[in-house]
Design a protein around this motif. Sequence first.
Motif, mmCIF file in Angstrom:
data_model
loop_
_atom_site.group_PDB
_atom_site.id
_atom_site.type_symbol
_atom_site.label_atom_id
_atom_site.label_comp_id
_atom_site.label_asym_id
_atom_site.label_seq_id
_atom_site.Cartn_x
_atom_site.Cartn_y
_atom_site.Cartn_z
ATOM 1 N N UNK A 303 11.890 10.415 -22.133
ATOM 2 C CA UNK A 303 12.224 9.093 -21.610
ATOM 3 C C UNK A 303 13.073 9.059 -20.372
ATOM 4 N N UNK A 304 13.325 10.208 -19.729
ATOM 5 C CA UNK A 304 14.242 10.218 -18.586
ATOM 6 C C UNK A 304 13.803 9.262 -17.489
ATOM 7 N N UNK A 305 12.539 9.380 -17.064
ATOM 8 C CA UNK A 305 12.103 8.564 -15.939
ATOM 9 C C UNK A 305 11.954 7.101 -16.321
ATOM 10 N N UNK A 306 11.851 6.803 -17.592
ATOM 11 C CA UNK A 306 11.936 5.417 -18.013
ATOM 12 C C UNK A 306 13.332 4.873 -17.791
ATOM 13 N N UNK A 307 14.346 5.675 -18.143
ATOM 14 C CA UNK A 307 15.734 5.266 -17.923
ATOM 15 C C UNK A 307 16.072 5.201 -16.438
ATOM 16 N N UNK A 308 15.664 6.221 -15.673
ATOM 17 C CA UNK A 308 16.091 6.303 -14.275
ATOM 18 C C UNK A 308 15.366 5.298 -13.399
ATOM 19 N N UNK A 309 14.027 5.208 -13.520
ATOM 20 C CA UNK A 309 13.263 4.337 -12.644
ATOM 21 C C UNK A 309 13.469 2.853 -12.962
ATOM 22 N N UNK A 310 13.735 2.550 -14.228
ATOM 23 C CA UNK A 310 13.799 1.151 -14.647
ATOM 24 C C UNK A 310 15.143 0.810 -15.306
ATOM 25 N N UNK A 311 16.199 1.496 -14.883
ATOM 26 C CA UNK A 311 17.508 1.266 -15.488
ATOM 27 C C UNK A 311 18.002 -0.156 -15.244
ATOM 28 N N UNK A 312 17.748 -0.673 -14.043
ATOM 29 C CA UNK A 312 18.191 -2.044 -13.766
ATOM 30 C C UNK A 312 17.478 -3.035 -14.688
ATOM 31 N N UNK A 313 16.189 -2.798 -14.960
ATOM 32 C CA UNK A 313 15.439 -3.666 -15.865
ATOM 33 C C UNK A 313 15.984 -3.578 -17.290
ATOM 34 N N UNK A 314 16.357 -2.375 -17.704
ATOM 35 C CA UNK A 314 16.928 -2.199 -19.046
ATOM 36 C C UNK A 314 18.243 -2.963 -19.164
ATOM 37 N N UNK A 315 19.109 -2.814 -18.167
ATOM 38 C CA UNK A 315 20.399 -3.507 -18.214
ATOM 39 C C UNK A 315 20.217 -5.023 -18.169
ATOM 40 N N UNK A 316 19.353 -5.488 -17.281
ATOM 41 C CA UNK A 316 19.173 -6.934 -17.151
ATOM 42 C C UNK A 316 18.607 -7.551 -18.429
ATOM 43 N N UNK A 317 17.627 -6.904 -19.026
ATOM 44 C CA UNK A 317 17.026 -7.447 -20.245
ATOM 45 C C UNK A 317 17.981 -7.390 -21.430
ATOM 46 N N UNK A 318 18.947 -6.469 -21.369
ATOM 47 C CA UNK A 318 19.937 -6.379 -22.438
ATOM 48 C C UNK A 318 21.129 -7.289 -22.196
ATOM 49 N N UNK A 319 21.163 -7.974 -21.038
ATOM 50 C CA UNK A 319 22.267 -8.872 -20.728
ATOM 51 C C UNK A 319 23.482 -8.186 -20.159
ATOM 52 N N UNK A 320 23.262 -7.093 -19.419
ATOM 53 C CA UNK A 320 24.358 -6.313 -18.843
ATOM 54 C C UNK A 320 24.209 -6.307 -17.324
ATOM 55 N N UNK A 321 25.315 -6.374 -16.614
ATOM 56 C CA UNK A 321 25.289 -6.282 -15.159
ATOM 57 C C UNK A 321 24.776 -4.909 -14.742
ATOM 58 N N UNK A 322 23.697 -4.876 -13.932
ATOM 59 C CA UNK A 322 23.131 -3.588 -13.524
ATOM 60 C C UNK A 322 24.109 -2.814 -12.635
ATOM 61 N N UNK A 323 24.858 -3.507 -11.782
ATOM 62 C CA UNK A 323 25.842 -2.821 -10.935
ATOM 63 C C UNK A 323 26.905 -2.134 -11.783
ATOM 64 N N UNK A 324 27.431 -2.835 -12.780
ATOM 65 C CA UNK A 324 28.414 -2.240 -13.681
ATOM 66 C C UNK A 324 27.798 -1.065 -14.427
ATOM 67 N N UNK A 325 26.561 -1.236 -14.876
ATOM 68 C CA UNK A 325 25.903 -0.158 -15.611
ATOM 69 C C UNK A 325 25.726 1.080 -14.756
ATOM 70 N N UNK A 326 25.287 0.915 -13.487
ATOM 71 C CA UNK A 326 25.105 2.046 -12.587
ATOM 72 C C UNK A 326 26.417 2.809 -12.388
ATOM 73 N N UNK A 327 27.488 2.070 -12.166
ATOM 74 C CA UNK A 327 28.783 2.708 -11.916
ATOM 75 C C UNK A 327 29.250 3.476 -13.154
ATOM 76 N N UNK A 328 29.113 2.876 -14.323
ATOM 77 C CA UNK A 328 29.541 3.553 -15.554
ATOM 78 C C UNK A 328 28.733 4.818 -15.806
ATOM 79 N N UNK A 329 27.426 4.745 -15.568
ATOM 80 C CA UNK A 329 26.586 5.933 -15.736
ATOM 81 C C UNK A 329 27.015 7.040 -14.791
#
Length: 491
Positions: A303-329
């Motif tokens: 699942x790596x490329x699912x997480x990496x290529x579509x991480x912003x989509x995962x965060x947005x659909x889960x109700x999380x700020x994608x910018x915050x998620x990127x920085x934390x990762x």
Amino acid sequence: MCLICLCLPRLASCSLSAPSKTQYPIYMEEEQAVAKLPLIEAECSARLRISNIDYDQENGGVGSLNSAGASAPVETRSTPVLFICTFAAACAAFTGGCLASYTSPAESGIIADLGLTVTEYSVFGSIMTAGAMIGAIISGRMTDFIGRRRTLLVLDIFYIVGWLAIIFAEGAWLLDLGRLSLGIGFGLTCYVGPVYLAEIIPKDVRGLLMSISQSMTGYGASLTFVIGSFVTWRSLAIIGCIPSLLLLLALFFIPESPRWLDYIETKHLQQDSDANVLNLFRRKYLHIVIVGVGLMVVQASGGLYGFMFYMSEIFDSAGISSTLGFILVAVLQIPLIVLSATLIDKFGRRTLLMASATGQCLGCFLTGLSYFLQELDWWKEASPILALIGVLVYMGSYASGMGGIPWIVVSEIFPINVKGSAGTLCNLVSSFCSWVVSYTFNYLFSWSPAGTFFIYAGICGFGVVFIAKLVPETKGRTLEEIHASLTHIMQ
């Protein structure tokens, strides 16, 4: 990339010891390989200008024998050339991380500036994996034919051309061309970088330096996530091109692999029929082929490329700020990568791989559980936090083991006479599995977000069992000792 400096204290105490001929019950060709080990190690030391502190000329310059008949370790001092070699491979890996995660933070800017449709941008994002498959197909033969150092030059040309195409792109076709070129370079990097370092680094610090180099893929991805949140997509491409230029500079100062030169000088490359891909499936090599291909399947299908290529989509659909998620990762991966590099020669490749795959399994399960709770409308307040924790656990676990160690193991277990064809096979399997994950993720996610991550969790769980049962430990052994022991298993 400054983490390479961490290797200097360890380099000061590395050893080059001659193996015992009675250590493994091997056949004649393995005996000849082991018998040549002192000469190969001496050649590596000479070409890399590693100076022996306790040099015993009466014993061939590889150390004196102790009372038990074993070769005493020879202490060596660090060499600037070895540092530059590691730096060069690290630049290639760093660029690979930058281009892998480039599409996620650049998506909105590229679509807005160039007017791309979602379909056109999907082609741009996924064409990298097609390029990686092309690079995988040619990687083994190219590396055997023109050498490790020249292959590094070729992949760097693909990198530079690819970034320049993206920087000056005014439409979809130049974007795709640049992304394809970057993918070819990345396909070459995945193979030649680990192989080059495995062949030149002394066994006592091989894991440390190779881990540092491979970890740069994670750092490149993390840096791209963070910087991409604040700069334009063209500026991000310019930043991604910098490591490629540093690699080009480093290539003027690094030597060719002594093991490859020895192989060419003895004309094994032209005369050895084992170089054919079909010969990999002979009984003699079957075990290591299963190990190498299996590691690539587990690494790329989890699942790596699912997480990496579509991480912003995962965060947005889960109700999380994608910018915050990127920085934390990005912030989380830094200490975990450092920890992995410092522990790999202490606990070994196999242990870290099992721990990493277990963490990936847990991360996928937590992410899937978050979406499952959303679907049932249960515990809605906590499900976004659960998704964030799942992504962080997955990415952190991947960075600490499964991201780079499988390539280290693959570069160590194959004898040089089949390394080109074996590397091509493993690299192609990795690229194909990565393409399958990146292509199917959106379809699976539309079908069932929870089910998607539960499937990935199952694959990672299978990886734990596979590593525990089949993957050998290679720490603290020379390449010739590893090859002799593993090829004998199936004879």
